[in-house]
Design an enzyme around this catalytic site. Structure first.
Site, PDB file in Angstrom:
ATOM      1  N   ARG A 108      43.240  37.505  19.973  1.00  0.00           N
ATOM      2  CA  ARG A 108      42.105  38.032  20.762  1.00  0.00           C
ATOM      3  C   ARG A 108      41.489  36.985  21.687  1.00  0.00           C
ATOM      4  NH1 ARG A 108      40.539  40.041  15.830  1.00  0.00           N
ATOM      5  NH2 ARG A 108      41.356  42.122  15.444  1.00  0.00           N
ATOM      6  N   LYS A 130      41.456  35.339  37.457  1.00  0.00           N
ATOM      7  CA  LYS A 130      42.308  36.537  37.400  1.00  0.00           C
ATOM      8  C   LYS A 130      43.661  36.120  36.853  1.00  0.00           C
ATOM      9  CE  LYS A 130      40.609  39.381  41.189  1.00  0.00           C
ATOM     10  NZ  LYS A 130      40.964  39.996  42.478  1.00  0.00           N
ATOM     11  N   GLU A 172      46.872  30.697  52.629  1.00  0.00           N
ATOM     12  CA  GLU A 172      45.584  30.899  51.947  1.00  0.00           C
ATOM     13  C   GLU A 172      44.538  29.897  52.457  1.00  0.00           C
ATOM     14  OE1 GLU A 172      45.114  33.515  50.145  1.00  0.00           O
ATOM     15  OE2 GLU A 172      47.175  34.097  49.660  1.00  0.00           O
ATOM     16  N   LYS A 214      36.805  28.977  47.450  1.00  0.00           N
ATOM     17  CA  LYS A 214      37.097  30.073  46.513  1.00  0.00           C
ATOM     18  C   LYS A 214      36.080  30.066  45.372  1.00  0.00           C
ATOM     19  CE  LYS A 214      40.365  32.780  43.966  1.00  0.00           C
ATOM     20  NZ  LYS A 214      41.734  33.118  43.613  1.00  0.00           N
ATOM     21  N   GLU A 224      34.155  41.060  41.533  1.00  0.00           N
ATOM     22  CA  GLU A 224      34.628  41.710  42.757  1.00  0.00           C
ATOM     23  C   GLU A 224      33.904  42.984  43.155  1.00  0.00           C
ATOM     24  OE1 GLU A 224      38.894  41.779  42.945  1.00  0.00           O
ATOM     25  OE2 GLU A 224      38.875  42.298  45.053  1.00  0.00           O
ATOM     26  N   ARG A 228      33.586  38.744  46.983  1.00  0.00           N
ATOM     27  CA  ARG A 228      34.948  38.389  46.551  1.00  0.00           C
ATOM     28  C   ARG A 228      35.992  39.176  47.340  1.00  0.00           C
ATOM     29  NH1 ARG A 228      37.100  36.624  40.521  1.00  0.00           N
ATOM     30  NH2 ARG A 228      39.104  35.935  41.272  1.00  0.00           N
ATOM     31  N   ASN A 232      40.361  38.952  50.277  1.00  0.00           N
ATOM     32  CA  ASN A 232      41.482  39.829  50.599  1.00  0.00           C
ATOM     33  C   ASN A 232      41.796  39.850  52.094  1.00  0.00           C
ATOM     34  OD1 ASN A 232      42.005  40.713  47.969  1.00  0.00           O
ATOM     35  ND2 ASN A 232      40.270  42.123  48.078  1.00  0.00           N
ATOM     36  N   HIS A 235      45.233  40.450  53.249  1.00  0.00           N
ATOM     37  CA  HIS A 235      46.022  40.843  52.078  1.00  0.00           C
ATOM     38  C   HIS A 235      46.309  42.345  52.007  1.00  0.00           C
ATOM     39  CE1 HIS A 235      45.296  36.767  50.925  1.00  0.00           C
ATOM     40  NE2 HIS A 235      45.927  36.896  49.779  1.00  0.00           N
ATOM     41  N   HIS A 239      50.013  42.762  51.557  1.00  0.00           N
ATOM     42  CA  HIS A 239      50.672  43.243  50.348  1.00  0.00           C
ATOM     43  C   HIS A 239      51.710  44.314  50.662  1.00  0.00           C
ATOM     44  CE1 HIS A 239      47.332  41.758  47.466  1.00  0.00           C
ATOM     45  NE2 HIS A 239      48.359  40.938  47.482  1.00  0.00           N
ATOM     46  N   HIS A 249      54.722  35.731  49.632  1.00  0.00           N
ATOM     47  CA  HIS A 249      53.330  36.148  49.747  1.00  0.00           C
ATOM     48  C   HIS A 249      52.657  35.492  50.970  1.00  0.00           C
ATOM     49  CE1 HIS A 249      49.469  37.505  48.199  1.00  0.00           C
ATOM     50  NE2 HIS A 249      49.009  36.270  48.320  1.00  0.00           N
TER      51      HIS A 249
HETATM   52  P1  NAD Z   1      55.564  30.154  41.576  1.00  0.00           P
HETATM   53  O1  NAD Z   1      54.737  29.799  40.425  1.00  0.00           O
HETATM   54  O2  NAD Z   1      56.626  31.190  41.360  1.00  0.00           O
HETATM   55  O3  NAD Z   1      56.228  28.822  42.157  1.00  0.00           O
HETATM   56  C1  NAD Z   1      57.147  28.886  43.226  1.00  0.00           C
HETATM   57  C2  NAD Z   1      58.424  28.107  42.885  1.00  0.00           C
HETATM   58  O4  NAD Z   1      58.141  26.706  42.935  1.00  0.00           O
HETATM   59  C3  NAD Z   1      58.956  28.378  41.483  1.00  0.00           C
HETATM   60  O5  NAD Z   1      60.364  28.389  41.547  1.00  0.00           O
HETATM   61  C4  NAD Z   1      58.491  27.170  40.689  1.00  0.00           C
HETATM   62  O6  NAD Z   1      59.338  26.895  39.600  1.00  0.00           O
HETATM   63  C5  NAD Z   1      58.547  26.084  41.723  1.00  0.00           C
HETATM   64  N1  NAD Z   1      57.636  24.963  41.534  1.00  0.00           N
HETATM   65  C6  NAD Z   1      56.353  25.003  41.098  1.00  0.00           C
HETATM   66  N2  NAD Z   1      55.805  23.779  41.185  1.00  0.00           N
HETATM   67  C7  NAD Z   1      56.751  22.950  41.650  1.00  0.00           C
HETATM   68  C8  NAD Z   1      56.779  21.573  41.953  1.00  0.00           C
HETATM   69  N3  NAD Z   1      55.696  20.815  41.837  1.00  0.00           N
HETATM   70  N4  NAD Z   1      57.939  21.041  42.412  1.00  0.00           N
HETATM   71  C9  NAD Z   1      59.047  21.832  42.580  1.00  0.00           C
HETATM   72  N5  NAD Z   1      59.080  23.146  42.335  1.00  0.00           N
HETATM   73  C10 NAD Z   1      57.939  23.693  41.871  1.00  0.00           C
HETATM   74  O7  NAD Z   1      54.740  30.696  42.815  1.00  0.00           O
HETATM   75  P2  NAD Z   1      53.409  30.248  43.574  1.00  0.00           P
HETATM   76  O8  NAD Z   1      53.762  30.368  45.002  1.00  0.00           O
HETATM   77  O9  NAD Z   1      52.810  29.003  43.068  1.00  0.00           O
HETATM   78  O10 NAD Z   1      52.406  31.428  43.169  1.00  0.00           O
HETATM   79  C11 NAD Z   1      52.703  32.788  43.393  1.00  0.00           C
HETATM   80  C12 NAD Z   1      52.131  33.588  42.255  1.00  0.00           C
HETATM   81  O11 NAD Z   1      50.734  33.343  42.189  1.00  0.00           O
HETATM   82  C13 NAD Z   1      52.303  35.081  42.411  1.00  0.00           C
HETATM   83  O12 NAD Z   1      52.723  35.612  41.185  1.00  0.00           O
HETATM   84  C14 NAD Z   1      50.911  35.581  42.761  1.00  0.00           C
HETATM   85  O13 NAD Z   1      50.685  36.903  42.320  1.00  0.00           O
HETATM   86  C15 NAD Z   1      50.055  34.583  42.018  1.00  0.00           C
HETATM   87  N6  NAD Z   1      48.695  34.455  42.551  1.00  0.00           N
HETATM   88  C16 NAD Z   1      47.663  34.649  41.698  1.00  0.00           C
HETATM   89  C17 NAD Z   1      46.355  34.530  42.163  1.00  0.00           C
HETATM   90  C18 NAD Z   1      45.209  34.713  41.211  1.00  0.00           C
HETATM   91  O14 NAD Z   1      44.053  34.739  41.647  1.00  0.00           O
HETATM   92  N7  NAD Z   1      45.461  34.806  39.939  1.00  0.00           N
HETATM   93  C19 NAD Z   1      46.107  34.220  43.503  1.00  0.00           C
HETATM   94  C20 NAD Z   1      47.198  34.018  44.351  1.00  0.00           C
HETATM   95  C21 NAD Z   1      48.502  34.137  43.869  1.00  0.00           C
END
Ligand code: NAD
Length: 341
Positions: A108, A130, A172, A214, A224, A228, A232, A235, A239, A249
Site C-alpha cells: 500500500r 505523476k 519540454e 515545473k 491539475e 498545471r 500540456n 501536448h 499526443h 514524444h
Molecule cells: P526512457 O526512459 O525510455 O529513456 C530513453 C532511452 O534512453 C532508453 O532506451 C533508456 O534505456 C536510455 N537511457 C536512459 N538514460 C540513459 C543514459 N544516461 N545514457 C544512455 N542511455 C540512457 O525515455 P525518456 O525519454 O527519458 O522518458 C519518456 C517517458 O517519460 C515516457 O514513458 C513518458 O510517458 C514519460 N513521461 C512522464 C512524465 C510524468 O510527468 N510522469 C512526463 C514526461 C514524460
C-alpha cells in the site's frame, strides 16, 4: 550541490541539484533501499552502484506496463523489502514512471526516490508525482499522483545518451520557456551551440530553470485543476501525432507547439513574428515543425482527449512568448483551425 525541499500537499520532496550519483549513499541508507534501473542505464552507470540491492529491467516504452511493475514487485519481495524500504528509480522517464507506481502499490505504498538519467526525465518526468504505466494501446492509462521523497539531479548522467534521444528533451525545455519563462527562451536562442554540444554548465542552467518552472506549477496546482494544464502546451495535438506517427514524444510535442502557436495567432492575437521565432528555435534544436499527419485521423483522436469537457477541449495557447493561457475551444472550431494549418 544545492538542496531544496518542497512541500507538496501530502509529501515533502528534497531536490539534490548538482549531486553526483556516487554520493547516493550519503542521502539514503543502502541497507534500506532497493534500486530499479533499466539495462541500458545499468550498462552505462551501473558500476557506480556496487553493493546496492538492484532490480534490472528491460529498457523501452514497450515494457512500461504492469508486467514490469510485477517484476519490480517480485524483486522487492525477494529482497524482503518492508514499509521502511525506499525504492530508488534510476533511469529515464520510463523507469521513474514505473518505479513510482510500483512503490505506490507495494504494501500500500513505500517511499521512493529518483535519479533521472535522461534530459527529459530531469526536466519533466521525475517532477510532479505523476507515476504510471500504459495498458494495451492506452498510454499512461493506469497511474497515481504521489511525490518522491527525493530527486537526485546529476547533470553528467544524460551525457551518455544516444544522439537520437538527445534532442527530444529540448522540446519540454522550450515548452517551459513558452508558457512562463521568456528569459529562458532568450537563453535557449543564445546558447544553442553549447546546449547541442552537451556543455554541462549550459545543461545545468537549462535543467535548473525547467525544474523550477515545473515545480512552481505543480505546487500551485498538484491535482491539475488550473495552471498545471499549461504544461500540456503542445501536448494535445502532440499526443495525437505521437500515436499516429510513432515518433518520439519530444518530436511530436515540437509539432504540437507550432500548431498551438498558429491557433494562438487566431484566438489570442499572438503576433505572427513570435510564432516564427518559435519555429526557428525548434528547428535550431533539430526538432520537427511541420504538421503532416492525416487531419481527420488526428481529429478523431482529439475527440477522445482526456482534457475534453463536453463539446470543447481546454487548449493551451500563448498570449505571448512566456505567457500561457487556457481556452475552452469548441471541437468544431478546432476542426476549422486544423484545416487552416
Ligand atoms: P526512457 O526512459 O525510455 O529513456 C530513453 C532511452 O534512453 C532508453 O532506451 C533508456 O534505456 C536510455 N537511457 C536512459 N538514460 C540513459 C543514459 N544516461 N545514457 C544512455 N542511455 C540512457 O525515455 P525518456 O525519454 O527519458 O522518458 C519518456 C517517458 O517519460 C515516457 O514513458 C513518458 O510517458 C514519460 N513521461 C512522464 C512524465 C510524468 O510527468 N510522469 C512526463 C514526461 C514524460
Amino acid at each position: 550541490m544545492i538542496k531544496e525541499t518542497h512541500r507538496f500537499q501530502q509529501q515533502e520532496t528534497t531536490y539534490l541539484l548538482g549531486e553526483s550519483l556516487l554520493q547516493l549513499g550519503n542521502h539514503i541508507d543502502r541497507n534500506r533501499a532497493v534500486v530499479v534501473i533499466d539495462e541500458n542505464v545499468e550498462r552505462h552507470h551501473g558500476y557506480h552502484l556496487h553493493n546496492w540491492k538492484k532490480i534490472v529491467v528491460q529498457a523501452g516504452e514497450d515494457v512500461k506496463n504492469m508486467a514490469t511493475v510485477e517484476k519490480i514487485i517480485d524483486g522487492l519481495a525477494a529482497f524482503e523489502a518492508d514499509r521502511k524500504t525506499t525504492l530508488v528509480g534510476i533511469g529515464g522517464g520510463m523507469i521513474t514512471d514505473v518505479a513510482g507506481f510500483a512503490a505506490s502499490i507495494y504494501m500500500r505504498g513505500i517511499p521512493f526516490g529518483f535519479v533521472p538519467t535522461t534530459l527529459l526525465a530531469q526536466v519533466d518526468a521525475s517532477i510532479g508525482g505523476k507515476n504510471g504505466v500504459s495498458h494495451g494501446k492506452h498510454k499512461n492509462l493506469l497511474g497515481i499522483i504521489r511525490q518522491p521523497s527525493f530527486i537526485l539531479f546529476d547533470y553528467a548522467l544524460p551525457l551518455t545518451m544516444p544522439d537520437e534521444e538527445w534532442h527530444n528533451g529540448f522540446a519540454e525545455i522550450i515548452k517551459y520557456a513558452c508558457i512562463m519563462d521568456a528569459p529562458l527562451f532568450d537563453y535557449l536562442e543564445v546558447n544553442r551551440e553549447k546546449a547541442l554540444s552537451r556543455d554541462v554548465a549550459v545543461l545545468q542552467h537549462l535543467v535548473e530553470r525547467s525544474v523550477a518552472a515545473k515545480t512552481k506549477v505543480v505546487l500551485e496546482d498538484e491535482f491539475e485543476n488550473g495552471p498545471r494544464r499549461w504544461l500540456n502546451f503542445g501536448h494535445t495535438l502532440g499526443h495525437a501525432v505521437e500515436k499516429l506517427e510513432h515518433i518520439a514524444h519530444g518530436k511530436a510535442v515540437a509539432i504540437g507547439m507550432v500548431a498551438a502557436a498558429r491557433f494562438s495567432e487566431k484566438l489570442m492575437a499572438l503576433p505572427q513574428e513570435q510564432t516564427l521565432r518559435l519555429i526557428r528555435l525548434i528547428s535550431d534544436y533539430h526538432l520537427p515543425v511541420a504538421f503532416t499527419s492525416d487531419k481527420e485521423a488526428v481529429f478523431d483522436i482529439f475527440k477522445l482527449d482526456k482534457k475534453r469537457d463536453k463539446d470543447a477541449i481546454h487548449f493551451v495557447l500563448l498570449e505571448e512568448i512566456g505567457k500561457a493561457t487556457t481556452l475552452a475551444v469548441p471541437i468544431t472550431e478546432l476542426k476549422q483551425l486544423m484545416e487552416e494549418l
